[in-house]
Motif scaffolding. Structure first.
Motif, short mmCIF file in Angstrom:
data_model
loop_
_atom_site.label_atom_id
_atom_site.label_comp_id
_atom_site.label_asym_id
_atom_site.label_seq_id
_atom_site.Cartn_x
_atom_site.Cartn_y
_atom_site.Cartn_z
N ALA A 69 0.85 -1.18 0.00
CA ALA A 69 0.00 0.00 0.00
C ALA A 69 0.89 1.23 0.00
CB ALA A 69 -0.89 -0.01 1.23
N ASP A 70 0.31 2.39 -0.35
CA ASP A 70 1.09 3.63 -0.41
C ASP A 70 1.79 3.93 0.90
OD1 ASP A 70 0.37 4.01 -3.01
OD2 ASP A 70 -1.06 5.62 -2.62
N ASP A 117 2.60 1.91 3.38
CA ASP A 117 3.65 0.93 3.66
C ASP A 117 4.87 1.16 2.77
OD1 ASP A 117 1.99 -0.30 5.51
OD2 ASP A 117 1.20 -1.72 4.04
N ARG A 131 2.20 5.80 -9.34
CA ARG A 131 0.90 5.84 -8.66
C ARG A 131 0.39 7.28 -8.60
NH1 ARG A 131 1.56 1.68 -3.53
NH2 ARG A 131 2.16 -0.12 -4.79
#
Length: 64
Positions: A10-11, A13, A60
């Motif tokens: 995830a972003d 993490d 992203r």
């Protein structure tokens, strides 16, 4: 770290992992300047992992 593993994070993490990796790289460079590392190619591998993480974060960001 493989790109596949990076994409699964995830972003939040990924950002944490990036910060930790950058700190570890700086520490590794400092240690290497004082006492040479047994395997200096670790520095190169860490640098490339950091670049992969930054690239994934940027992709992203652009895809939002």
């Amino acid at each position: 770290m493989k790109i596949k593993e990076i994409r699964e994070l995830a972003d939040k993490d990924l950002r944490e992992k990036l910060e930790n990796s950058e700190a570890a790289l700086n520490q590794m460079k400092l240690n290497h300047s004082i006492t040479p590392l047994e395997n200096p190619s670790q520095i190169k591998a860490a640098r490339r992992d950091i670049a992969r993480m930054k690239t994934e974060l940027r992709q992203r960001e652009l895809n939002k």
